[in-house]
Design an enzyme around this catalytic site. Structure first.
Site, PDB file in Angstrom:
ATOM      1  N   GLU A 111      10.875  29.987  72.938  1.00 18.59           N
ATOM      2  CA  GLU A 111       9.451  29.549  72.530  1.00 18.59           C
ATOM      3  C   GLU A 111       9.922  30.364  71.280  1.00 18.59           C
ATOM      4  OE1 GLU A 111       7.311  29.995  76.265  1.00 18.59           O
ATOM      5  OE2 GLU A 111       9.065  29.192  77.475  1.00 18.59           O
ATOM      6  N   HIS A 159       9.688  34.133  76.464  1.00 24.09           N
ATOM      7  CA  HIS A 159      10.977  33.152  76.418  1.00 24.09           C
ATOM      8  C   HIS A 159      12.015  33.118  74.933  1.00 24.09           C
ATOM      9  CE1 HIS A 159       8.073  31.210  80.386  1.00 24.09           C
ATOM     10  NE2 HIS A 159       8.930  32.552  80.743  1.00 24.09           N
ATOM     11  N   GLU A 209      -0.462  28.620  74.951  1.00 27.28           N
ATOM     12  CA  GLU A 209       0.581  27.322  74.764  1.00 27.28           C
ATOM     13  C   GLU A 209       0.293  26.949  72.883  1.00 27.28           C
ATOM     14  OE1 GLU A 209       3.118  27.406  76.175  1.00 27.28           O
ATOM     15  OE2 GLU A 209       3.228  27.999  78.721  1.00 27.28           O
TER      16      GLU A 209
END
Length: 504
Positions: free
Chosen positions: A141, A138, A339
């Site tokens: 990110e 992404h 993450e």
């Protein structure tokens, strides 16, 4: 090994690595395994024994702290041209430890660079695993992108002084793709913690919703970035993988999708793989070595918290077409989603903090590729059996051997049965044991199948067929039937978009 009976092969481990198999010439650009049979015989060892050259406890010291050379790489964001220059400069400076290649181009024509960091950067080391990290799927990110650049710098600058890093690079080929979505990154803005600007590729597709899906037909048009990854992992048998994201602080593991479409999945229902114990272990390795993740603290008041800093993907929120499920089901590669930042694109001055939090996790996670069972599948003459199909009994996700007969599987301590199938050979089951201290080396000899007339019956191996779990679709539905179309699908898609923009 004698063909009769079952064999449990536990091989003693040397606490030091052997010298590199062959000197690597910087000008060579061969990313395929060597075709030199002498190298194969050296790595394989004699018969079904052989000496295993490394283990996951052989180095007592932990990796040392990283002191960046700001002249080589500072804690700032790097655009695509700057990243390219850094990768090329690193390859020029460390020709015996690095190799740079592109797996393809983005929709706007930017190279999707991969840097191999290893004591054997240009050739696969027989019997030793290939692993990978992918960042920036992404585009907005951005922390993972920079963490991977600093991981490269840490590895190459520590090889000569840090025994742990030397052990890792001597026994592993680490492929690092810092940015899978350079077009999206170019459209993103530093300091933007939320939102979707730059998330998608330049054609408006979410790349982490663009892979084939086991539970549901994915009709989204495949993108060049996705095609590049699919081609890449079909040619290199990766054992372990991590995909770096932002917007939360958690390790998410497969499955990301569920057999039940739409709203049932949003009620925190986990979708567990046959290797759930291994995925939880891998996730905890990362979370527990992280500076904050294992505390399970929510990024925001309204955000979920995660026990021990890990979660099943579908239990968090389900998605169709995710990269980690594709790696696992289609290629037997154990991939998790990392993450690593609550803010998707934080100010550059915070990057050092993120590095400090993730440095140990990134190294320790890769070392887990040396856990479990590894070995070779051979015929009675000692030649490797390519594309033999393997699975662990009771774990119906399969994996295959390489062109040199190699296989790897990450497993926790216990007793297991390996089921081996190959076209033209008699199927074979082998019992074996996994211990905590070192990986198990298991070499298996297959006997050729014979026809009714008694002659040997050899056939070339067919295309790889993975053993996959039976799909548990709701009654009356079928994959690709379009049963989820209409108003419910529209509502679900809208909810998916909202969740994606919030969490990553």
């Amino acid at each position: 090994m004698q063909p009769a009976g079952l064999a449990v092969l536990l091989v003693a481990v040397w606490c030091h690595a052997v010298p590199a198999i062959a000197d690597v010439q910087p000008e060579q650009r061969n990313f395929e395994p060597s075709t030199d049979p002498a190298l194969f015989a050296f790595d394989r060892g004699a018969g079904d024994g052989g000496l295993y050259t490394f283990d996951n406890l052989s180095v007592a010291q932990d990796p040392r702290a990283y002191r960046p050379d700001v002249g080589a790489l500072d804690f700032v964001y790097h655009n695509h041209d700057e990243m390219t220059r850094y990768l090329r400069a690193t390859t020029a400076r460390y020709p015996n430890l690095t190799a740079l290649y592109s797996i393809g181009k983005s929709a706007q024509g930017r190279d999707l660079w991969v840097l191999v960091v290893s004591a054997s950067p240009y050739e696969h080391m027989l019997g030793k695993p290939d692993v990978k990290y992918i960042g920036n799927i992404h585009g907005n990110e951005a922390v993972g992108r920079e963490l991977l650049l600093h991981l490269i710098q840490y590895l190459v600058s520590s090889y000569g002084s840090d025994p742990y890093i030397k052990w890792l690079l001597d026994n592993t080929r680490i492929h690092i793709l810092p940015s899978l979505n350079p077009d999206g990154y170019a459209a993103s803005k530093e300091g933007t913690c939320d939102g979707g600007q730059g998330r998608y590729n330049s054609r408006g597709f979410d790349l982490n919703r663009n892979f084939p899906d086991y539970f549901k037909q994915n009709n989204k048009r495949s993108q060049p970035e996705t095609e590049a990854v699919k081609d890449w992992i079909s040619k290199i048998q990766f054992v372990l993988s991590g995909s770096l994201h932002g917007g939360a602080l958690v390790v998410s593991y497969p499955y990301d999708n569920t057999p039940n479409a739409i709203f049932h999945s949003y009620l925190s229902q986990p979708s567990l793989t046959p290797d759930d114990d291994v995925f939880k272990h891998l996730s905890l390795i990362y979370a527990n070595n992280h500076g904050k993740m294992s505390r399970g603290v929510a990024c925001k008041t309204a955000s979920p918290s995660f026990e021990n800093g890990i979660t099943n993907g579908a239990a968090w929120y389900p998605l169709t077409g995710g990269m980690q499920d594709f790696n696992y089901v289609w290629h037997g590669c154990m991939e998790v989603t990392l993450e690593v930042s609550c803010c998707k694109f934080p100010p550059a001055y915070e990057l050092r903090k993120y590095w400090d939090d993730n440095q140990m996790s990134m190294i320790k996670f890769l070392a887990e590729a040396h856990r479990g069972v590894q070995g070779f599948i051979m015929d009675p003459t000692g030649n490797p059996v390519e594309r033999a199909q393997l699975k662990i009994k009771g774990r119906d996700i399969g994996f295959t051997t390489t062109k040199y007969g190699e296989f790897w599987r990450i497993l926790l301590p216990g007793v297991y049965k390996l089921e081996v199938y190959a076209d033209g050979f008699v199927p074979k089951d082998v019992d074996f044991m996994i211990v905590e201290q070192h990986p198990t080396l298991l070499n298996v000899t297959l006997q050729p199948a014979k026809r009714n007339d008694g002659s040997q019956h050899y056939r070339p191996a067919a295309a790889s067929t993975q053993y996959r779990p039976q799909q548990q679709l709701p009654p009356g539905s079928a994959q690709g039937s379009g049963s989820d179309e209409g108003i419910l699908s529209t509502l679900s898609s809208g909810f998916n978009s909202l969740v994606n923009n919030i969490f990553g």
